[in-house]
Scaffold this active site. Structure first.
Site, PDB file in Angstrom:
ATOM      1  CE  LYS A  97       6.407 -66.576  36.166  1.00 53.03           C
ATOM      2  NZ  LYS A  97       5.722 -65.336  36.586  1.00 53.03           N
ATOM      3  CE  LYS A 102      -0.573 -68.122  26.750  1.00 50.38           C
ATOM      4  NZ  LYS A 102      -1.137 -68.073  28.119  1.00 50.38           N
ATOM      5  CE  LYS A 111       7.728 -59.484  28.817  1.00 51.23           C
ATOM      6  NZ  LYS A 111       9.106 -59.739  29.251  1.00 51.23           N
TER       7      LYS A 111
END
Length: 336
Positions: A119, A201, A204
């Site tokens: 992140k 994976k 969204k």
């Protein structure tokens, strides 16, 4: 008070962030399993809105996302009569215990967290302290309720291991305070991959909107995405090496129909990928149809939602305050 809470069953805790979209992967990997666990465990579930602000949120959209997530989880089958289901920010003990646990979590442990590294690269303009200490808040979420088990995906195993380390460290200093949670890993539908890149994976955040399916997508949108799903140069519908796209579709089909991979292969013997992709799309549409109907009813019944999440938060506070008081007393704080 949820009817199951208090019975002599193991406690299971899980929380999901209120993103604007819940994908088919979220549903098959977590939400649907929550529903199945409700009869066998004392289930404590939360909408993890405190975790969500490590990334900048638009306030208006964020508020609606929280409400949508709460209604959608109920629509998926989370039962507030059987389980404790609350909004994380409504229970102040989470933030309070998180601060204390920050002081029992080592800098080196946090810096090794894979999600922090990922992140930080993705949001390089906002590498904030919350993003770094996120796992301590996750540990507080779990340890507040003395959870026996925690459903985790492969990408969350590292965080649960850190939670265990923090609990063991605290217990080692102050004596038995926290229960050491064990992982609960589902073997069915636990990891749904991207429809466009089966090595990743389903998420969204994927820039390719055809890579993921939202459970509130319209039927025609769902069908279009499955028809565009990546497969391979073969034409045989069966699990095999080098057949990531088909393996993923078979896994999805198996999860929503309860058919085995072998049964699916036999059913589509002699048929092409086009027929199979259409069948998977139809099966998913039928799976999410009642969820969409319940969601629409719930999101338009604000009084029920408010009453449900307020009562749940009150009860969650009573349970979690006991743990927080025990922790504060052992550390040496002067309690009220």
């Amino acid at each position: 008070m949820p009817e199951n809470v208090g019975e002599k069953k193991k406690v299971i805790f899980s929380a999901i962030q209120p993103s604007g979209t819940i994908t088919l992967g979220n549903y098959l990997g977590a939400l649907r399993n929550w529903v199945k666990l409700q009869d066998d465990y004392n289930c404590i579930f939360a909408v993890a809105d405190l975790h969500a602000i490590t990334v900048r949120q638009d306030p208006k959209a964020f508020k609606q996302n929280i409400l949508n997530a709460y209604a959608l989880f109920l629509a998926c089958g989370v039962d507030p009569v059987k389980s404790l289901f609350f909004i994380q920010s409504h229970v102040h003990t989470h933030a309070e215990l998180a601060w204390i646990l920050n002081c029992y979590t080592q800098f080196g442990e946090l810096s090794r967290m894979t999600q922090f590294k990922d992140k930080s690269q993705k949001h390089s303009d906002n590498v904030n302290a919350g993003l770094f200490t996120y796992p301590s808040l996750m540990a507080a979420d779990i340890l507040l309720y003395q959870a026996d088990v925690v459903p985790v995906g492969v990408d969350q195993k590292q965080h649960l291991e850190l939670t265990r380390n923090i609990a063991e460290r605290f217990n080692g200093i102050y004596g038995n305070t926290f229960k050491i949670p064990e992982p609960y890993i589902s073997t069915v539908g636990s990891k749904v991959m991207s429809l466009q890149d089966p090595t990743k994976k389903m998420s969204k955040s994927d820039e390719n909107v055809n890579a993921w399916v939202a459970i509130l997508d319209k039927p025609e949108t769902i069908m279009k995405k499955f028809k565009r799903a990546v497969t391979d140069s073969d034409t045989v519908v069966k699990v095999g090496e080098g057949k990531g796209g088909i393996n993923n579709l078979i896994g999805i089909m198996s999860a929503v129909t309860s058919k085995t991979a072998e049964q699916i292969a036999a059913e589509f013997e002699g048929k092409g990928y086009g027929d199979f992709k259409t069948a998977v799309g139809e099966a998913v549409i039928e799976e999410v149809r009642p969820i969409q109907e319940r969601f629409n009813d719930l999101i338009n019944n604000k009084d029920y939602l408010v009453e449900t999440y307020r009562k749940s938060a009150e009860f969650a506070l009573k349970i979690s305050q006991r743990t927080l008081d025990k922790v504060m007393k052992k550390v040496g704080y002067v309690l009220k």
